[in-house]
Motif scaffolding. Structure first.
Motif: not given
Lengths: 226, 244, 269
Positions: C60, C62, C81, C110, C137, C139, C152, C156
């Motif tokens: 993941t 960001v 997300c 999310d 974000v 994944n 996930c 995250s």
């Protein structure tokens, strides 16, 4: 309803508890017997069932049905039988055992749109239902008006020992062929009788759950003819 | 949108909510069964300001064919919002939210529908949101369950749905649009009233374990109220005056 | 959607084991698989994590950049997300637009983070209604062994906890990067999702791929640092009893607390 053994039910309604056999349109949950369809529940002998008021035709072996030819392959016809499955009518059933796909053309006997009176020869979960016309009184229907009603209303249209259908036929001089699948063919030499018979069938469909329906129909047929 | 947070009193000192309801009172609910001619079964629901149509087709042939299952029928569901159903026009293409809601509604109905009776077929449920308000997925589910029964598709039980939530630190039944936007939590629940099984539960918002338990129980009590209205809709259509 | 014959045989085997109190891989019913978390694995991303939950692996990243706020949320930063199952993760995965399972996965992950208010988005405003900081974000599932929801979610959360937010200043109404200055993200709580599967009447935590393929229903419950519940998603073709639901909430709180300790340690906070 007055009869304590009969009730109006919808899916999920608990019909009864106790040692009963679960028959059609019910399921057993613990010791509860629960309706799975909208209809009228019945407790008879040691069994419980629901006579449905809506739903699709489910083919059962030996049912007399009316089918509409939809298409064909080189070996069979496919029939609309008002079910979730098409009916399969093998060519051999019509041409006989010496059917030869190289010589015999299926369209020479039955074309798209033709109506046939038939029986269900075989029906199981794994295959589309097999239809036959190899019996007396079965085969292509030459004339008449096709009416479609819910297959759940057919027992009501026939009535107890055929009482309902006999009243309608008697009062209108129409000849009515009823398929268990909800397809009905009405023929009558007089236009007035035909229309009256169609009205009566519609009325049965709309009021199938109403008690004393046979009398009401008789009244309607009687008053119309005056 | 447009209304500032401070303009709304979610729960006043008399214990009434922004639309005048008590904390355990649902919005007005009206369901009518059998409203469409072509569908095998159908229903229309008004649930608060929600106006929703559900139509059921099938069991019928599966297209494309490869989706067919030889041991049981399959269930498909499409939850779809009309472009004019919300204040700002919605793009008619299915959004990610609609795809997710379609999936959870399908999974909430699946435990009830006896698909094992119809191998190689599909039952399609089409849900059209004509006007949207808070709790549209529950209202849509309520209509879809009635439409399935109307179509005569065998069902182990009804499925009834209602949301509960947390508003002004209080657990309340049936969240409306303002409460959804400004409140603290929203929990839609679907329930099979006779088999006593929860077939859908989601939660947006924070609850303590005690509030969670209370919220689930509140939502279930709402489902039971909805169940009576669903039954009435089917009884009205099929049994008319005779059932009274 | 189609259950294969192998799955049915597997289910019989798994169910008979569960009756004896056993799971296929020997875990207790309420025991998640070991969680291994590495952060900072993608230096070009502002935050990143690679996690393994058993044999399920997720990478993941960001990305953080200035953006316009949503029209009705001018006083909040943006958090988005997504999730994707890469074709190399699973022989059955197909490239192309996401199907309903993947959409649900992304939305549930999310929702858990959003509803817990993990990130204080009000601290990410550069100029009200004009410019805010956005956290994106993404994944990517790289290896599949069931329970992508939790994998996930953990990836995250770990990547958000490990991220550094660059500094922007508004110059002539344009956000301009201030080099060399970064800050920690405004984190208020650590949400932890715990997914439980129901097979027959048995509820098991963190189902692996074999268990996942034959479970009747599932539920994902996300809890925050105070042990409160902040998001739920039920899935699958069967229902839960009220008693099972209450038990699931207790399991999610207890298991969530243990996972939270692991996440705290790796991110050094």
């Amino acid at each position: 309803m007055d009869d304590p053994k009969r009730k109006y039910v919808i899916p999920g309604d608990v019909i009864t508890t106790g040692p009963y056999r679960a028959e059609e349109n019910v399921h057993l949950f613990g010791d509860k017997i629960i309706a799975t369809a909208v209809g009228i529940s019945e407790i008879f002998d040691s069994g419980v069932r629901v006579i449905p008021l809506t739903g699709m035709y489910i083919p059962r072996i030996d049912d007399f049905i009316i089918g509409i030819v939809r298409s064909h392959t080189s070996l069979s016809w496919e029939l609309a039988i008002n079910s979730c499955y098409p009916g399969i009518l093998p060519a051999q059933d019509v041409f006989g055992r010496d059917f030869d796909p190289k010589v015999d053309s299926l369209t020479s006997r039955l074309k798209k749109g033709d109506l046939i009176a038939a029986r269900v020869a075989n029906s199981d979960r794994s295959r589309d239902p097999l239809i036959t016309i190899a019996d007396r009184d079965l085969g292509k229907i030459e004339d008449g008006e096709l009416v479609k009603i819910s297959p759940t209303k057919i027992p009501r249209l026939i009535g107890k020992r055929g009482s309902m259908i006999q009243s309608i036929e008697g009062a209108t001089k129409a000849q009515i062929t009823i398929g268990q699948n909800g397809y009905i063919v009405v023929s009558c030499p007089e236009a007035e009788g035909l229309l009256k018979a169609l009205d009566a069938i519609r009325m049965v469909e709309e009021q199938a759950h109403v008690p004393n329906l046979t009398e009401r129909i008789q009244q309607m047929l009687g008053s119309n003819s005056e | 949108m447009g209304v500032k947070k401070s303009d709304i009193v979610l729960l006043d000192d008399k214990g009434l909510r922004c639309d005048g309801r008590k904390i355990d009172q649902p919005r007005r609910i009206m369901i009518k069964a059998g409203v469409l001619k072509n569908a095998n079964g159908s229903a229309y629901i008004e649930f608060g300001e929600n106006k929703i149509l559900a139509g059921v087709f099938g069991p019928r042939d599966v297209h494309p064919k490869h989706l067919a299952n030889t041991d049981r029928g399959i269930l498909r569901c499409r939850y779809h919002m009309q472009p004019f159903s919300v204040s700002e026009r919605k793009n008619p293409a299915p959004s990610r939210r609609e795809i997710e809601i379609s999936k959870v509604i399908k999974e909430a109905l699946e435990p009830a529908v006896m698909l094992e009776n119809f191998p190689r077929t599909v039952v399609d449920i089409f849900i059209e949101i004509l006007q949207a308000d808070g709790g549209s997925r529950c209202a849509a589910l309520d209509a879809a369950a009635v439409a399935l029964a109307d179509a005569g598709i065998p069902m182990r039980d009804m499925v009834s749905a209602c949301a509960a939530g947390k508003v002004a630190d209080t657990i309340v039944l049936d969240i409306n649009n303002e409460e959804d936007q400004e409140g603290q939590a929203d929990m839609p629940v679907a329930y099979m009233p006779n088999l006593e099984k929860i077939t859908l539960i989601q939660l947006d918002g924070v609850l303590t374990p005690q509030e969670y338990e209370k919220c689930v129980n509140t939502a279930i009590s709402g489902c039971k109220l909805v169940y009576e209205i669903q039954k009435k809709a089917l009884r009205d259509k099929f049994f008319g005056d005779e059932s009274q | 959607m189609n259950v294969s014959i192998i799955d049915q045989l597997k289910k019989k085997k798994i169910l008979s084991l569960l009756k004896d109190g056993q799971r296929v891989d020997g875990r207790a019913f309420d025991e998640p698989r070991p969680l291994v978390v590495d952060t900072g694995v993608i230096p070009k991303a502002e935050g990143s994590a690679r996690i393994r939950l058993g044999d399920t692996e997720v990478v993941t990243g960001v990305k953080i950049q200035p953006d316009k706020p949503f029209p009705d949320l001018g006083d909040r930063g943006i958090f988005i997300c997504t999730a994707e199952i890469l074709p190399l993760a699973d022989p059955n995965a197909e490239p192309g637009p996401p199907n309903e399972d993947v959409i649900e996965l992304a939305r549930v992950v999310d929702r858990g983070i959003r509803e817990s208010s993990m990130i204080d988005l009000t601290k990410l405003v550069l100029q009200k209604d004009k410019s805010v900081v956005g956290l994106f974000v993404d994944n990517s599932v790289t290896d599949y062994d069931g329970n992508l929801f939790d994998a996930c979610s953990y990836a995250s959360v770990a990547s958000i906890m490990s991220c550094k937010i660059p500094k922007w200043e508004m110059v002539n109404d344009v956000p301009t990067l201030v080099d060399g200055q970064v800050s920690d993200p405004p984190i208020t709580t650590i949400p932890v999702s715990v997914t439980m599967g129901k097979i027959g009447d048995y509820v098991i935590v963190d189902p692996n791929a074999d268990e996942w393929s034959c479970m009747d229903a599932r539920i994902t419950i996300t809890t925050n640092s105070n042990g409160n519940i902040c998001a739920i998603q039920k899935g699958g073709d069967d229902g839960f009893t009220l008693e099972q639901l209450l038990k699931c909430s207790q399991i999610s709180i207890a298991t969530g607390a243990k996972i939270r300790e692991i996440l705290k340690k790796v991110s050094g906070s």
